[in-house]
Write a protein that holds these residues in place. Sequence first.
Motif, PDB file in Angstrom:
ATOM      1  N   PHE B  91       0.859  -1.201  -0.004  1.00  0.00           N
ATOM      2  CA  PHE B  91       0.050  -0.051   0.120  1.00  0.00           C
ATOM      3  C   PHE B  91       0.709   1.346   0.024  1.00  0.00           C
ATOM      4  O   PHE B  91       0.482   2.334  -0.327  1.00  0.00           O
ATOM      5  CB  PHE B  91      -0.917   0.090   1.227  1.00  0.00           C
ATOM      6  N   PHE B  92       2.002   0.996   0.421  1.00  0.00           N
ATOM      7  CA  PHE B  92       2.896   2.184   0.283  1.00  0.00           C
ATOM      8  C   PHE B  92       3.463   2.582  -0.894  1.00  0.00           C
ATOM      9  O   PHE B  92       3.685   3.665  -1.446  1.00  0.00           O
ATOM     10  CB  PHE B  92       4.209   1.959   1.172  1.00  0.00           C
ATOM     11  N   SER B 126      -1.847  19.280   6.447  1.00  0.00           N
ATOM     12  CA  SER B 126      -1.000  18.374   5.828  1.00  0.00           C
ATOM     13  C   SER B 126       0.136  18.532   4.979  1.00  0.00           C
ATOM     14  O   SER B 126       1.048  17.961   4.403  1.00  0.00           O
ATOM     15  CB  SER B 126      -1.852  17.500   4.763  1.00  0.00           C
ATOM     16  N   ASP B 184       7.701   5.790   7.400  1.00  0.00           N
ATOM     17  CA  ASP B 184       7.333   4.811   8.403  1.00  0.00           C
ATOM     18  C   ASP B 184       5.654   4.619   8.674  1.00  0.00           C
ATOM     19  O   ASP B 184       5.194   3.551   8.561  1.00  0.00           O
ATOM     20  CB  ASP B 184       7.571   5.016   9.933  1.00  0.00           C
ATOM     21  N   GLU B 185       4.995   5.699   8.857  1.00  0.00           N
ATOM     22  CA  GLU B 185       3.562   5.341   8.757  1.00  0.00           C
ATOM     23  C   GLU B 185       2.726   6.106   8.020  1.00  0.00           C
ATOM     24  O   GLU B 185       3.105   7.230   7.282  1.00  0.00           O
ATOM     25  CB  GLU B 185       3.146   5.886  10.285  1.00  0.00           C
ATOM     26  N   ALA B 186       1.536   5.692   7.737  1.00  0.00           N
ATOM     27  CA  ALA B 186       0.826   6.469   6.411  1.00  0.00           C
ATOM     28  C   ALA B 186      -0.763   6.507   6.810  1.00  0.00           C
ATOM     29  O   ALA B 186      -1.164   5.437   7.501  1.00  0.00           O
ATOM     30  CB  ALA B 186       1.069   5.799   5.286  1.00  0.00           C
ATOM     31  N   ASP B 187      -1.480   7.425   6.945  1.00  0.00           N
ATOM     32  CA  ASP B 187      -3.025   7.530   6.750  1.00  0.00           C
ATOM     33  C   ASP B 187      -3.439   7.277   5.484  1.00  0.00           C
ATOM     34  O   ASP B 187      -3.045   8.509   4.541  1.00  0.00           O
ATOM     35  CB  ASP B 187      -3.484   8.681   7.583  1.00  0.00           C
ATOM     36  N   HIS B 188      -4.285   6.833   5.129  1.00  0.00           N
ATOM     37  CA  HIS B 188      -4.877   6.804   3.953  1.00  0.00           C
ATOM     38  C   HIS B 188      -6.315   7.276   4.011  1.00  0.00           C
ATOM     39  O   HIS B 188      -7.254   6.537   4.746  1.00  0.00           O
ATOM     40  CB  HIS B 188      -5.000   5.557   2.985  1.00  0.00           C
ATOM     41  N   VAL B 189      -6.812   8.326   3.394  1.00  0.00           N
ATOM     42  CA  VAL B 189      -8.350   8.616   3.489  1.00  0.00           C
ATOM     43  C   VAL B 189      -9.136   8.351   2.378  1.00  0.00           C
ATOM     44  O   VAL B 189      -8.342   8.838   1.213  1.00  0.00           O
ATOM     45  CB  VAL B 189      -8.580   9.992   4.105  1.00  0.00           C
ATOM     46  N   LEU B 190     -10.034   7.252   2.125  1.00  0.00           N
ATOM     47  CA  LEU B 190     -10.765   7.192   0.941  1.00  0.00           C
ATOM     48  C   LEU B 190     -11.854   7.919   0.608  1.00  0.00           C
ATOM     49  O   LEU B 190     -12.686   8.236   1.569  1.00  0.00           O
ATOM     50  CB  LEU B 190     -11.004   5.662   0.969  1.00  0.00           C
ATOM     51  N   LYS B 215      -6.452  10.090  -0.080  1.00  0.00           N
ATOM     52  CA  LYS B 215      -5.473  11.187   0.205  1.00  0.00           C
ATOM     53  C   LYS B 215      -4.672  10.480   1.341  1.00  0.00           C
ATOM     54  O   LYS B 215      -5.116   9.981   2.285  1.00  0.00           O
ATOM     55  CB  LYS B 215      -6.384  12.319   0.779  1.00  0.00           C
ATOM     56  N   THR B 217      -1.160  10.529   3.933  1.00  0.00           N
ATOM     57  CA  THR B 217      -0.105  11.294   4.574  1.00  0.00           C
ATOM     58  C   THR B 217       0.717  10.661   5.296  1.00  0.00           C
ATOM     59  O   THR B 217       0.347   9.533   5.685  1.00  0.00           O
ATOM     60  CB  THR B 217      -1.070  12.135   5.500  1.00  0.00           C
ATOM     61  N   TYR B 219       4.170   9.686   7.419  1.00  0.00           N
ATOM     62  CA  TYR B 219       4.722  10.305   8.532  1.00  0.00           C
ATOM     63  C   TYR B 219       5.972   9.673   8.888  1.00  0.00           C
ATOM     64  O   TYR B 219       6.248   8.260   8.395  1.00  0.00           O
ATOM     65  CB  TYR B 219       3.863  10.306   9.824  1.00  0.00           C
TER      66      TYR B 219
END
Lengths: 268, 268
Positions: B91-92, B126, B184-190, B215, B217, B219
Amino acid sequence: MATLKRMKSSGFTKTKHAAIADGIRAKITSGELAAGDSVPSESELVKSTGASRGTVRRAIATLIQEGLIHTSQGRRPTVSARAFHQSIDSFFSFSSWVRSMGKRPGQYTVEIARRRTAESNSPPASTPDSEFVVELIRLRLIDDKPVMVERTTFHDMAGRFLLQFDTDSGSIYEHLIGNDVPLDEADHVLDVASANEQDSELLDVEVGTPLLCVKRTTYSHEGAVLEYSEDRYRPDRVNFVLHNSRSGTSTVFQATRTERNDSVATSD
Amino acid sequence: MATLKRMKSSGFTKTKHAAIADGIRAKITSGELAAGDSVPSESELVKSTGASRGTVRRAIATLIQEGLIHTSQGRRPTVSARAFHQSIDSFFSFSSWVRSMGKRPGQYTVEIARRRTAESNSPPASTPDSEFVVELIRLRLIDDKPVMVERTTFHDMAGRFLLQFDTDSGSIYEHLIGNDVPLDEADHVLDVASANEQDSELLDVEVGTPLLCVKRTTYSHEGAVLEYSEDRYRPDRVNFVLHNSRSGTSTVFQATRTERNDSVATSD
DNA sequence: CAGTGGTCTAGACCACTCG
DNA sequence: GAGTGGTCTAGACCACTGA
């Protein structure tokens, strides 16, 4: 020693590792531990909880999986950057999902019908293999605001529990689980759709408005299709958030877009 | 005994539990074990692999998390009903995701620019906190067909690796990771979006066509925003699939909608 | 170098499933 | 009742981090 293992008679704390995880999770969600803070080390937890290291690690594994913390060799575990979370078990149930966010779920049944499977509206490959199906159209609400229209086709085996159930009263999922319907696995396909006339009326948007569409197929362990649903969400009120971290495994969440913010993921 | 623990010199098999998991996974993906079949029991695996039970359980936990198998007390683990899978690490990275499906990723850079952060197009909350950002617009292809437009804003710390990188040549994510950028980390907003003129031209759809919008972001561990991206997908070519099972934890997948089928989740 | 997490072992009791 | 997974323990070595 090592007598009670699982508190038998008063089964409130489930298991030891779950209790430890709960304790840490509580500190995170309450804000006592903020993003970037370090969680007690394994050895500290062993001492403070009296559990063995294996059990402590089991608890930590749960939190990693939930995306709340992350670890790496030699470093103490730390609270993840974005720890706004609710477990994804709720992905099965709109009601419990909404409740887990501290909001009030609601529903308004538009239509419920039992019909021959041949007359079903669900796509052929997702149609349950029973002679009859029960089809349901409901509007779902959060805090009395319409957010989603669901159109569900149930296998008769599940649907027969719905005809005498007040579908406006609460969670169908919980009702079916309570009746031992084996809703064990689910696939969710995320897609977009344009609001049709009924969507438009129920969700109070214009015809043609783009909607978030989740097509869910629910199976038993054996792979039998028990339910197919197309859920259409107002994207200005609900969207889905997925959080993942590189080490450790990804986890999924949903979130409601709040009125004041443009985007959940960017709030602070 | 218990000497080699981790094959030191020749580090190809990683860890014991990973090797065991790989073995079982291979049997599932190759079809040797079909959905519903039962996986060898823990005690059998202990015997056949020579590992201890803890290690075997660790391997099984991995497969449960991946959604490949499911377990419950007293029953042998069985292969999940819908085991069409690829790990979500991808997913990255669009490129590695596409490759993991056996297809060919492609990219066409429309624009790359380094500009003052104040001029950035990403939403304020963001926006990376560097003086400059690098912004990139790329069209992404699968097997030479346009499927997605990405508009990314990079923190200067990450972006500076891109200016002398041929952004048409491959995965930016892999390139940045290789340069020790801590994604390292990610948020995905669908979400959904309507195709604007540029989308329309690049994706070859009409203006106003509903698109799936992710979307993202990204981090660092510390929570610093390193990247913000809005990716717009043609929903007839790509959608996202999420699989979860009640016991065990949910897992996420993506899938490409194939040309012949209307829906991935219903194929067999 | 001390502390920490990652891996592994060996043995134990329990709760559940299925024949 | 035999077999199976769920939980828990106690002790060990290794690899990595950070002061």
